[in-house]
Design an enzyme around this catalytic site. Structure first.
Site, mmCIF file in Angstrom:
data_model
loop_
_atom_site.group_PDB
_atom_site.id
_atom_site.type_symbol
_atom_site.label_atom_id
_atom_site.label_comp_id
_atom_site.label_asym_id
_atom_site.label_seq_id
_atom_site.Cartn_x
_atom_site.Cartn_y
_atom_site.Cartn_z
ATOM 1 N N HIS A 162 -9.922 29.265 24.706
ATOM 2 C CA HIS A 162 -10.281 30.323 25.650
ATOM 3 C C HIS A 162 -9.012 30.841 26.321
ATOM 4 C CE1 HIS A 162 -14.693 29.137 26.179
ATOM 5 N NE2 HIS A 162 -14.217 28.002 25.704
ATOM 6 N N HIS B 189 -12.013 26.508 19.296
ATOM 7 C CA HIS B 189 -11.690 27.795 19.942
ATOM 8 C C HIS B 189 -10.873 27.561 21.199
ATOM 9 C CE1 HIS B 189 -15.648 26.407 21.276
ATOM 10 N NE2 HIS B 189 -15.375 26.929 22.449
ATOM 11 N N ASP C 218 -15.146 36.986 24.405
ATOM 12 C CA ASP C 218 -16.266 36.074 24.667
ATOM 13 C C ASP C 218 -17.462 36.898 25.159
ATOM 14 O OD1 ASP C 218 -16.418 32.745 25.567
ATOM 15 O OD2 ASP C 218 -18.022 34.126 26.141
#
Ligand code: 5GP
Ligand code: ZN
Length: 120
Positions: free
Chosen positions: A98, A96, A29
Site C-alpha cells: 500500500h 501488495h 485501491d
C-alpha cells in the site's frame, strides 16, 4: 486461481491502472484510506513478504518511490506511508504494497477524479 488481484492483472476485473510493466502492476485501491491510496503488486501470483522474489521486491520498492513522488507532485500530498500486511492482517492473499498519501488537511475526492489527476 480464484485471486481478485490476478483477475485485475488479466483484465477480467476492471481497475484504475496507474502503471504496469512485465513484472508489476500499480492501481488505485477501491476503498482508499486517503485519496490516491495505491496498491503495487507483482504480476506473478505470490502470497506475501516471505514468498516474494527479492528482485521483484526491489522493483516494487522502486515503484513506491515513483508513486510517492507522483502523489506529492500531482495530488499535493504532504507525505506518504507504506503498509504491507502479512498473515492474519492480510485480507487479499496476493502480495501488495500500500502507498498511502497523507494530507495536512483532510481531503475527500472520488476515485474517478483522483485517477484523472494521476494519469494526466
Ligand atoms: P490488505 O488488508 O489485504 O492489506 O488490503 C487489501 C486492500 O485491497 C484493501 O485496501 C482493499 O480496499 C483493496 N481491495 C480489495 N479488493 C479490491 C478490488 O477488487 N479492487 C481494488 N482496486 N482494490 C481492492
Ligand atoms: Zn493473485
Amino acid at each position: 486461481m480464484d485471486c481478485v488481484f490476478c483477475k485485475i492483472i488479466s483484465g477480467e476485473f476492471s481497475s484504475y491502472k496507474i502503471y504496469e510493466d512485465n513484472d508489476i502492476f500499480v492501481f488505485l485501491d477501491i476503498n482508499p484510506m486517503e485519496p490516491g491510496h495505491t496498491l503495487i503488486i507483482p504480476k506473478e501470483h505470490t502470497l506475501d513478504l516471505i514468498t516474494i522474489n527479492n528482485d521483484i521486491l526491489i522493483k516494487i520498492l522502486n515503484s513506491a518511490k515513483d508513486m510517492g513522488k507522483l502523489l506529492m507532485e500531482k495530488m499535493n500530498a504532504d507525505g506518504f506511508t507504506l503498509i504491507q500486511n502479512n498473515g492474519i492482517s492480510q485480507e487479499v492473499k496476493h502480495y501488495h504494497l500500500h502507498v498511502i498519501p497523507k494530507y495536512k488537511k483532510k481531503r475527500k475526492m472520488d476515485i474517478e477524479e483522483v485517477y484523472k489527476i494521476l494519469t494526466n
